[in-house]
Design an enzyme around this catalytic site. Structure first.
Site, mmCIF file in Angstrom:
data_model
loop_
_atom_site.group_PDB
_atom_site.id
_atom_site.type_symbol
_atom_site.label_atom_id
_atom_site.label_comp_id
_atom_site.label_asym_id
_atom_site.label_seq_id
_atom_site.Cartn_x
_atom_site.Cartn_y
_atom_site.Cartn_z
ATOM 1 N N ASP A 1 1.312 -1.319 2.150
ATOM 2 C CA ASP A 1 2.535 -1.849 2.747
ATOM 3 C C ASP A 1 3.208 -2.931 1.926
ATOM 4 O O ASP A 1 4.261 -3.424 2.306
ATOM 5 C CB ASP A 1 2.245 -2.414 4.142
ATOM 6 C CG ASP A 1 1.592 -3.793 4.080
ATOM 7 O OD1 ASP A 1 0.810 -4.037 3.148
ATOM 8 O OD2 ASP A 1 1.884 -4.617 4.959
ATOM 9 N N ASP B 1 -5.007 0.212 1.492
ATOM 10 C CA ASP B 1 -4.911 -1.208 1.206
ATOM 11 C C ASP B 1 -5.353 -1.941 2.472
ATOM 12 O O ASP B 1 -5.043 -1.509 3.580
ATOM 13 C CB ASP B 1 -3.467 -1.583 0.862
ATOM 14 C CG ASP B 1 -3.304 -3.070 0.669
ATOM 15 O OD1 ASP B 1 -3.962 -3.623 -0.224
ATOM 16 O OD2 ASP B 1 -2.532 -3.687 1.429
ATOM 17 N N LYS B 2 -6.080 -3.035 2.302
ATOM 18 C CA LYS B 2 -6.621 -3.719 3.481
ATOM 19 C C LYS B 2 -5.559 -4.494 4.247
ATOM 20 O O LYS B 2 -5.297 -4.242 5.423
ATOM 21 C CB LYS B 2 -7.756 -4.674 3.082
ATOM 22 C CG LYS B 2 -8.361 -5.419 4.279
ATOM 23 C CD LYS B 2 -9.344 -6.481 3.858
ATOM 24 C CE LYS B 2 -8.645 -7.720 3.348
ATOM 25 N NZ LYS B 2 -7.944 -8.474 4.419
ATOM 26 N N THR B 3 -4.942 -5.453 3.557
ATOM 27 C CA THR B 3 -4.066 -6.404 4.233
ATOM 28 C C THR B 3 -2.794 -5.745 4.737
ATOM 29 O O THR B 3 -2.045 -5.143 3.968
ATOM 30 C CB THR B 3 -3.708 -7.562 3.282
ATOM 31 O OG1 THR B 3 -4.910 -8.131 2.783
ATOM 32 C CG2 THR B 3 -2.891 -8.609 4.004
ATOM 33 N N GLY C 1 -6.744 -7.260 -2.653
ATOM 34 C CA GLY C 1 -6.745 -8.419 -3.529
ATOM 35 C C GLY C 1 -7.617 -9.530 -2.990
ATOM 36 O O GLY C 1 -7.822 -10.544 -3.646
ATOM 37 N N ASP D 1 1.475 -2.826 -3.756
ATOM 38 C CA ASP D 1 1.002 -1.450 -3.586
ATOM 39 C C ASP D 1 1.943 -0.423 -4.212
ATOM 40 O O ASP D 1 1.578 0.749 -4.348
ATOM 41 C CB ASP D 1 0.854 -1.115 -2.092
ATOM 42 C CG ASP D 1 -0.098 -2.058 -1.386
ATOM 43 O OD1 ASP D 1 -1.101 -2.438 -2.004
ATOM 44 O OD2 ASP D 1 0.166 -2.408 -0.228
ATOM 45 N N LYS E 1 -4.239 -1.885 -9.340
ATOM 46 C CA LYS E 1 -4.286 -0.975 -8.199
ATOM 47 C C LYS E 1 -3.936 0.444 -8.612
ATOM 48 O O LYS E 1 -4.594 1.407 -8.209
ATOM 49 C CB LYS E 1 -3.353 -1.465 -7.088
ATOM 50 C CG LYS E 1 -3.889 -2.684 -6.346
ATOM 51 C CD LYS E 1 -3.157 -2.933 -5.045
ATOM 52 C CE LYS E 1 -3.834 -4.054 -4.267
ATOM 53 N NZ LYS E 1 -3.224 -4.289 -2.945
#
Length: 710
Positions: free
Chosen positions: A567, A371-373, A521, A571, A548
């Site tokens: 995180d 996940d990016k963020t 997102g 997720d 996801k």
């Protein structure tokens, strides 16, 4: 406390009950209680085992010491041994019954067989019905104590302290302000109904899904959508329960409550993913099942052979010896010891293991989905670039912007102030601060009107955006212009800062031949900018929470073993759906409770530590299982008398020594794991060192270009 109440189902992970193998199947709340029960039961049994072993005639004969002549001493081992069998052995006996009902013999049945045969033969020897050599009270006591120790160690290493579903529910506020006939009343969110009008104060959580009827605010939806920046929500915009109105108040009309909310939908996804997780059997349980049939088969053949070619007395003695020697001392500790030491070493390297099956699976992963963020990035905006027009400097533009934003609590304002402080700039004082929703902020600095804002601010002053900002926006940056007395003097670009360790983590994974995929997102532009900077193989952008987990399924259907690293609440379903769920420890309780592995730090390089730990612990488990099972495969036929035709029958005392030796070897081998250094930087360096000259670069799953979505 009723120790006997710890039936097979209560053993959870440690009982090797196949039905409880899935992640979270037993529930989190029961773990801690059962760990405490096993701890207390182990210590009680250890205290009882001391006199049982010391006053056992067979043990005294093996060590060569004399027991007191008093008649009552002969009953110490039988009486206390019976207590141990019925009390300490009950979890294994009830577990054996469950395995029989399931027609799936395993560790419980093998332990129950050994302690039952030892119990019956020892009573036979104590009553004079069988030979003194069949006095196994000491063996019975040691087996129960060792097995309880193994289960306690394993359950302690697997215990979890929080519930994913409870943490999801905690996102809702405790109260909601409902407007009834013009009056505001405080109610519980559960009392809200569709159509109710609700007020949400600045900084407050939205109590139910709804549609904004009045007010405009930046809403922090990161815990639900994963979007790193607050989203502007005004009249007519939908809002989701559990999100936060950061700056101004909102009025909204409730459109969904209870099980119909988006938060409840995520909660259902987590529950479904937990319920459908893999039910893979443990290596030790499979080995125990094989050994059970092996011991039982050899026991039957022994009884027949010695009855035909020897005497009934020899047949009884040899058969009992076979079944007792088959008891899995080393096998019962082979896995728990490795798990305990591996989790301890992992914790020192910033990795917390909550599900051993996830740790075992990590060695087979070929795709890591980040996940990016908050994972690859810090999850908060930072100033990434500043541009000043002719006649001004970058530092001047940033200092003036910081002066105006000093009184604002907005995340972008905090980022600008922090950037000015980091550069050690002198920030002038500002007066007359004003904030205009959806426009920007204005203040007087050195007697001149200074403003900071977005496109609406430029429109208000009939100003054009600086040309350089077009490229910034294309890369996903947030662009704010700085105006002085209505004229543009510069622009500031803000972006979610990429963690400096992320590039190292991606490169190291590629060195191991593992593909790296990113899911977020965030918008396409933001996602592509981060992917290009880090060298990520494939991107899924603009993915909503309910998609996801579907993305993980898609990758799995393409034939990949997927580890998901995230995180946030959004997720959680994907973490539980993945072959391995890895949560950043700085994330939410929901993500942590949904994952099998937790990175205590926010360093993505710790993923390399998980892979290295998985491979090393699997090697130790396999070595221990082969050694533990190998002892049985060798000792059982010898005890049965397979070499009797040439005059050799394994003496019982030698068999007892072999049992002890195998346990020591297993314990020492597990201790070697302590030499493994799992610090993220060390594991990353070793991963680069493992790259061979002929190693092909990681192949992106499905070889898709950037931006491929659903």
């Amino acid at each position: 406390m009723d120790h006997g109440s710890m039936d097979h189902a209560a053993l959870g992970h440690a009982s090797m009950d196949h039905a409880s193998m899935d992640h979270g199947a037993m529930g989190h709340a029961g773990h801690g209680d059962h760990v405490g029960q096993f701890r207390r039961l182990f210590w009680v049994m250890l205290v009882l085992a001391v006199p049982v072993v010391a006053f056992s005639g067979m043990f005294a004969m093996l060590l060569g010491y004399d027991l007191p002549d008093a008649a009552w001493t002969a009953w110490i081992s039988p009486v206390l041994g019976t207590v141990m069998y019925l009390w300490g052995g009950r979890p294994f006996l009830t577990g054996a019954v469950t395995e029989l009902r399931q027609r799936s013999p395993g560790m419980m049945l093998l332990i129950a067989l050994a302690i039952t045969v030892a119990f019956l033969s020892s009573w036979g020897a104590s009553l004079g019905l069988l030979a003194m050599e069949l006095d196994f009270w000491w063996e019975l006591a040691l087996l129960i104590v060792i097995m309880l120790l193994g289960h306690w160690i394993e359950m302690r290493s697997l215990a979890q302290s929080s519930s994913a579903l409870e943490s999801l529910a905690a996102l809702l506020p405790d109260t909601a302000e409902r407007v009834d006939a013009g009056e505001v009343t405080v109610v519980a969110p559960a009392d809200l109904e569709v159509g109710d009008l609700v007020i949400v104060r600045p900084g407050g959580r939205i109590p139910a899904d709804g549609q904004v009827t009045e007010g405009t605010a930046d809403v922090d939806e990161s815990m639900i959508t994963g979007e790193s920046r607050p989203v502007r929500r005004g009249p007519g915009s939908p809002v989701v329960a559990g999100t936060v109105a950061t700056d101004t108040a909102l009025r909204l009309r409730v459109t969904a409550v209870g099980d119909d909310t988006a938060l409840a939908g995520i909660r259902r996804l987590v529950a479904e993913a937990q319920g459908s997780s893999s039910r893979a059997q443990r290596l030790a349980d499979r080995a125990a099942g094989w050994l059970f049939w092996f011991a039982l088969g050899v026991g039957v053949l022994t009884a027949i052979a010695w009855t035909v070619f020897g005497s009934p007395e020899d047949a009884v003695m040899r058969t009992i010896t076979v079944l007792v020697i088959a008891c899995p001392h080393a096998l019962g500790l082979a896995i728990p010891l490795v798990v305990s030491i591996a989790t301890e070493r992992a914790a020192r390297g910033g990795v917390l293991v909550t599900d051993r099956l996830a740790l075992e699976s990590m060695r087979t992963v070929d795709t890591v989905l980040f996940d990016k963020t908050g994972t690859l990035t810090r999850g908060e905006p930072v100033v990434s670039r500043v541009h000043a027009v002719a006649g001004h400097t970058d530092d001047e533009v940033l200092a003036l912007a910081a002066a105006v934003e000093a009184d604002s609590e907005h995340p972008l304002a905090k980022a600008i102030v922090t950037a000015a402080r980091t550069r050690a700039l002198t920030v002038p004082a500002a007066t007359g601060f004003e904030a205009s929703t959806a426009v920007g902020v204005t203040a007087s600095v050195d007697g001149r009107v200074t403003a900071v804002g977005g496109p609406s601010l430029l429109s208000r002053h009939d100003a054009e955006p600086l040309h350089v900002t077009e490229a910034w926006a294309a890369e996903g940056a947030i662009v704010l212009h700085v105006l002085r007395d209505g004229r543009t003097i510069g622009a500031i670009g803000l972006a979610d800062e990429v963690r400096p360790e992320s590039r190292e983590a991606v490169d190291a994974l590629h060195a191991l031949g593992i593909a790296v995929v990113m899911i977020t997102g965030d918008a396409e532009a933001v996602a592509h900018a981060v992917a290009a900077e880090l060298g990520i193989d494939r991107v899924f952008a603009g993915v909503h929470p309910d998609r996801k987990a579907a993305t993980v399924v898609q990758l799995q259907q393409e034939g990949h073993r997927v580890a998901m690293v995230g995180d946030g609440v959004n997720d959680a379903p994907a973490l539980t759906q993945a072959d391995v769920g890895i949560a950043i420890g700085a994330g939410t309780d929901v993500a942590i409770a949904s994952a099998g592995v937790i990175l205590a730090s926010d360093d993505p390089r710790s993923v390399l530590s998980v892979i290295e730990l998985s491979r090393a612990s699997y090697r130790k488990m396999t070595q221990n299982l082969w050694w533990a099972a190998g002892y049985n495969l060798l000792a059982v036929p010898l005890a049965a008398g397979v070499l009797a035709p040439i005059g050799f029958v394994l003496p019982m005392e030698v068999g007892a020594l072999l049992m002890s030796a195998s346990t020591v070897v297993v314990a020492v081998n597990a201790q070697l794991l302590r030499r493994l250094d799992l610090r993220p930087e060390v594991s990353t360096a070793r991963a680069h060192g493992e790259r061979r000259p002929d190693t092909a670069p990681a192949t992106p799953p499905a070889a898709a270009p950037h931006g491929t979505g659903h």
